[in-house]
Design a protein around this motif. Structure first.
Motif, PDB file in Angstrom:
ATOM      1  N   GLN A   1       0.859  -1.821  11.841  1.00 23.56           N
ATOM      2  CA  GLN A   1       1.006  -1.405   9.877  1.00 23.56           C
ATOM      3  C   GLN A   1       1.302  -3.124   9.314  1.00 23.56           C
ATOM      4  OE1 GLN A   1       3.114   1.760  11.382  1.00 23.56           O
ATOM      5  NE2 GLN A   1       2.535   1.997   9.411  1.00 23.56           N
ATOM      6  N   THR A   2      -0.357  -3.202   8.291  1.00 22.44           N
ATOM      7  CA  THR A   2       0.250  -4.668   7.914  1.00 22.44           C
ATOM      8  C   THR A   2       1.033  -4.649   6.230  1.00 22.44           C
ATOM      9  OG1 THR A   2      -1.817  -4.539   7.021  1.00 22.44           O
ATOM     10  CG2 THR A   2      -2.141  -5.564   9.027  1.00 22.44           C
ATOM     11  N   GLN A   3       1.053  -3.268   5.878  1.00 19.11           N
ATOM     12  CA  GLN A   3       1.584  -4.108   4.787  1.00 19.11           C
ATOM     13  C   GLN A   3       3.211  -2.868   4.856  1.00 19.11           C
ATOM     14  OE1 GLN A   3      -0.820  -0.201   4.794  1.00 19.11           O
ATOM     15  NE2 GLN A   3      -2.055  -1.507   2.232  1.00 19.11           N
ATOM     16  N   PRO A   4       4.145  -3.536   4.683  1.00 17.08           N
ATOM     17  CA  PRO A   4       5.650  -3.479   4.665  1.00 17.08           C
ATOM     18  C   PRO A   4       6.027  -2.803   4.001  1.00 17.08           C
ATOM     19  CG  PRO A   4       5.139  -6.170   4.998  1.00 17.08           C
ATOM     20  CD  PRO A   4       4.283  -5.932   5.235  1.00 17.08           C
ATOM     21  N   GLY A   5       5.352  -3.539   2.409  1.00 16.43           N
ATOM     22  CA  GLY A   5       6.095  -2.118   1.013  1.00 16.43           C
ATOM     23  C   GLY A   5       4.471  -2.279   0.174  1.00 16.43           C
ATOM     24  N   MET A   6       4.836  -0.811   0.042  1.00 16.94           N
ATOM     25  CA  MET A   6       4.003  -0.287  -0.813  1.00 16.94           C
ATOM     26  C   MET A   6       4.075  -0.060  -1.970  1.00 16.94           C
ATOM     27  SD  MET A   6       0.636  -1.475  -0.069  1.00 16.94           S
ATOM     28  CE  MET A   6      -0.632   0.156  -0.380  1.00 16.94           C
ATOM     29  N   PHE A   7       3.256   0.087  -3.633  1.00 18.91           N
ATOM     30  CA  PHE A   7       4.077   0.813  -4.371  1.00 18.91           C
ATOM     31  C   PHE A   7       2.915   1.517  -5.397  1.00 18.91           C
ATOM     32  CE2 PHE A   7       7.796  -0.791  -5.779  1.00 18.91           C
ATOM     33  CZ  PHE A   7       8.153  -1.854  -3.936  1.00 18.91           C
ATOM     34  N   VAL A   8       3.185   3.195  -6.010  1.00 20.51           N
ATOM     35  CA  VAL A   8       1.515   2.976  -6.327  1.00 20.51           C
ATOM     36  C   VAL A   8       2.334   4.305  -7.263  1.00 20.51           C
ATOM     37  CG1 VAL A   8       2.336   5.309  -4.877  1.00 20.51           C
ATOM     38  CG2 VAL A   8       0.024   5.056  -5.944  1.00 20.51           C
ATOM     39  N   GLN A   9       1.282   4.363  -8.269  1.00 24.34           N
ATOM     40  CA  GLN A   9       1.990   5.083  -9.211  1.00 24.34           C
ATOM     41  C   GLN A   9       1.917   6.561  -8.821  1.00 24.34           C
ATOM     42  OE1 GLN A   9       2.626   2.973 -11.970  1.00 24.34           O
ATOM     43  NE2 GLN A   9       3.624   4.573 -12.466  1.00 24.34           N
ATOM     44  N   GLU A  10       2.732   7.223  -9.968  1.00 26.82           N
ATOM     45  CA  GLU A  10       2.662   8.625  -9.207  1.00 26.82           C
ATOM     46  C   GLU A  10       1.537   9.573 -10.357  1.00 26.82           C
ATOM     47  OE1 GLU A  10       5.201  11.065 -11.586  1.00 26.82           O
ATOM     48  OE2 GLU A  10       5.507  12.347 -11.062  1.00 26.82           O
ATOM     49  N   LYS A  11       0.726  10.447  -9.342  1.00 24.69           N
ATOM     50  CA  LYS A  11      -0.339  11.580  -9.467  1.00 24.69           C
ATOM     51  C   LYS A  11      -1.639  10.061  -9.240  1.00 24.69           C
ATOM     52  CE  LYS A  11       1.292  13.104 -13.661  1.00 24.69           C
ATOM     53  NZ  LYS A  11       0.820  14.449 -14.695  1.00 24.69           N
ATOM     54  N   GLU A  12      -1.577   9.224  -8.085  1.00 25.62           N
ATOM     55  CA  GLU A  12      -2.853   8.163  -7.835  1.00 25.62           C
ATOM     56  C   GLU A  12      -3.075   7.945  -7.083  1.00 25.62           C
ATOM     57  OE1 GLU A  12      -3.083   4.671 -11.134  1.00 25.62           O
ATOM     58  OE2 GLU A  12      -2.456   3.698  -9.596  1.00 25.62           O
ATOM     59  N   ALA A  13      -4.071   7.651  -6.528  1.00 20.86           N
ATOM     60  CA  ALA A  13      -4.178   8.112  -5.220  1.00 20.86           C
ATOM     61  C   ALA A  13      -3.678   6.664  -4.115  1.00 20.86           C
ATOM     62  CB  ALA A  13      -5.725   7.860  -4.187  1.00 20.86           C
ATOM     63  N   VAL A  14      -2.799   6.998  -2.704  1.00 14.70           N
ATOM     64  CA  VAL A  14      -2.606   4.837  -2.623  1.00 14.70           C
ATOM     65  C   VAL A  14      -2.886   5.477  -0.880  1.00 14.70           C
ATOM     66  CG1 VAL A  14      -1.161   6.229  -1.426  1.00 14.70           C
ATOM     67  CG2 VAL A  14      -0.949   4.007  -1.333  1.00 14.70           C
ATOM     68  N   THR A  15      -3.682   4.249  -0.046  1.00 16.42           N
ATOM     69  CA  THR A  15      -4.068   4.239   1.358  1.00 16.42           C
ATOM     70  C   THR A  15      -3.139   3.332   1.904  1.00 16.42           C
ATOM     71  OG1 THR A  15      -6.473   4.526   0.116  1.00 16.42           O
ATOM     72  CG2 THR A  15      -5.900   2.885   2.929  1.00 16.42           C
ATOM     73  N   LEU A  16      -2.330   3.735   2.611  1.00 15.28           N
ATOM     74  CA  LEU A  16      -1.502   3.183   4.227  1.00 15.28           C
ATOM     75  C   LEU A  16      -2.577   2.806   5.184  1.00 15.28           C
ATOM     76  CD1 LEU A  16       1.189   5.289   3.554  1.00 15.28           C
ATOM     77  CD2 LEU A  16       0.431   3.263   2.644  1.00 15.28           C
ATOM     78  N   ASP A  17      -2.374   1.040   5.803  1.00 17.03           N
ATOM     79  CA  ASP A  17      -3.447   1.191   6.419  1.00 17.03           C
ATOM     80  C   ASP A  17      -3.057   0.442   7.813  1.00 17.03           C
ATOM     81  OD1 ASP A  17      -4.688  -1.864   4.503  1.00 17.03           O
ATOM     82  OD2 ASP A  17      -4.946   0.245   4.524  1.00 17.03           O
ATOM     83  N   CYS A  18      -3.558   1.356   9.429  1.00 22.75           N
ATOM     84  CA  CYS A  18      -2.992   1.102  10.219  1.00 22.75           C
ATOM     85  C   CYS A  18      -4.320   0.622  11.362  1.00 22.75           C
ATOM     86  CB  CYS A  18      -2.742   2.857  10.582  1.00 22.75           C
ATOM     87  SG  CYS A  18      -2.317   3.213  12.610  1.00 22.75           S
ATOM     88  N   THR A  19      -3.760  -0.089  12.727  1.00 23.51           N
ATOM     89  CA  THR A  19      -5.169  -0.361  13.202  1.00 23.51           C
ATOM     90  C   THR A  19      -4.082  -0.698  14.721  1.00 23.51           C
ATOM     91  OG1 THR A  19      -4.701  -2.780  13.621  1.00 23.51           O
ATOM     92  CG2 THR A  19      -6.702  -2.157  11.460  1.00 23.51           C
ATOM     93  N   TYR A  20      -4.947   0.310  15.502  1.00 23.11           N
ATOM     94  CA  TYR A  20      -4.834   0.345  16.749  1.00 23.11           C
ATOM     95  C   TYR A  20      -5.304  -0.352  17.961  1.00 23.11           C
ATOM     96  CZ  TYR A  20      -8.631   3.107  16.733  1.00 23.11           C
ATOM     97  OH  TYR A  20      -9.684   4.112  16.654  1.00 23.11           O
ATOM     98  N   ASP A  21      -5.237  -0.455  19.137  1.00 25.32           N
ATOM     99  CA  ASP A  21      -5.579  -1.329  20.487  1.00 25.32           C
ATOM    100  C   ASP A  21      -5.519  -0.638  21.735  1.00 25.32           C
ATOM    101  OD1 ASP A  21      -4.720  -4.529  21.861  1.00 25.32           O
ATOM    102  OD2 ASP A  21      -6.982  -3.639  21.680  1.00 25.32           O
ATOM    103  N   THR A  22      -6.978  -0.131  21.923  1.00 22.65           N
ATOM    104  CA  THR A  22      -6.485   0.160  22.997  1.00 22.65           C
ATOM    105  C   THR A  22      -7.713   0.383  24.549  1.00 22.65           C
ATOM    106  OG1 THR A  22      -5.847   3.065  24.383  1.00 22.65           O
ATOM    107  CG2 THR A  22      -7.533   2.447  21.844  1.00 22.65           C
TER     108      THR A  22
END
Lengths: 118, 116
Positions: free
Chosen positions: A6-27
């Motif tokens: 997870q490359t984003q230690p911190g994220m800010f978003v305005q109320e009522k807006e959409a937000v995307t949190l990133d995740c990559t995996y290895d298997t």
């Protein structure tokens, strides 16, 4: 090598807006599951959404959806219409070998601290 | 339906002591897993119990042990506590089924252990 990134230690978003949190995996396991959890300051890990490696469609649970791109090995969490109560730490996790029904073990990413601004 | 219950919620111990943490899973769940969460190492898997048997173990020293009872309740024990054992200990329960779609692990609120 990190299995969950997870490359984003911190994220800010305005109320009522959409937000995307990133995740990559290895298997290298063809059968695995991907999970997202929310951890408020109280400490409890709250299950949000699950995506299996063989699922054809992206998982959705209310305001949460998982943007699953198997070839890119990414499983991003999308939160629509953010609310103040969404402020928390969010963890992506993976469990390998799910089809075997055998021993279970979640591997977690380092988390993303989401802050929703009024 | 009651969730996963962990007791106690908070614990303060001194170095060298031992501690026992308890976890009651969701009714019907047979698998219980334990995780340690620290600021430095993040969330790390300790072990998993299923039908009173340890099925899987993480990379922790032998001071960390656990057991599961016939009613699926689980206990975790840490002997000879060290300062580095200070952490949030989380328990998760689940019900393994052959079709694993949507089979998630549900966590308790955790036990926050402080070792002085």
């Amino acid at each position: 090598a990190q299995k969950i990134t997870q490359t984003q230690p911190g994220m800010f978003v305005q109320e009522k807006e959409a937000v995307t949190l990133d995740c990559t995996y290895d298997t290298s396991d063809p059968s695995y599951g991907l999970f997202w959890y929310k951890q408020p300051s109280s400490g409890e890990m709250i299950f949000l959404i699950y995506q299996g490696s063989y699922d054809q469609q992206n998982a959705t649970e209310g305001r949460y959806s998982l943007n699953f791109q198997k070839a890119r090995k990414s499983a991003n969490l999308v939160i629509s219409a953010s609310q103040l109560g969404d402020s928390a730490m969010y963890f992506c996790a993976m469990r390998e070998g799910i089809s075997s029904g055998s021993a279970r073990q979640l591997t977690f990413g380092s988390g993303t601290q989401l802050t929703v601004l009024p | 339906k009651a969730g996963v219950t962990q007791t106690p919620r908070y614990l303060i111990k001194t170095r060298g002591q031992q501690v026992t943490l308890s976890c009651s899973p969701i009714s019907g769940h047979r698998s219980v897993s334990w995780y340690q969460q620290t600021p430095g190492q993040g969330l790390q898997f300790l072990f998993e119990y299923f039908s009173e048997t340890q099925r899987n173990k993480g990379n922790f020293p032998g001071r960390f042990s656990g057991r599961q009872f016939s009613n699926s309740r689980s206990e975790m024990n840490v002997s000879t506590l060290e300062l580095g054992d200070s952490a949030l200990y989380l328990c998760a329960s689940s019900f393994p089924v052959s079709d694993d779609r949507g089979d998630s692990e549900y966590f308790g609120a955790g036990t926050r252990l402080s070792v002085l």
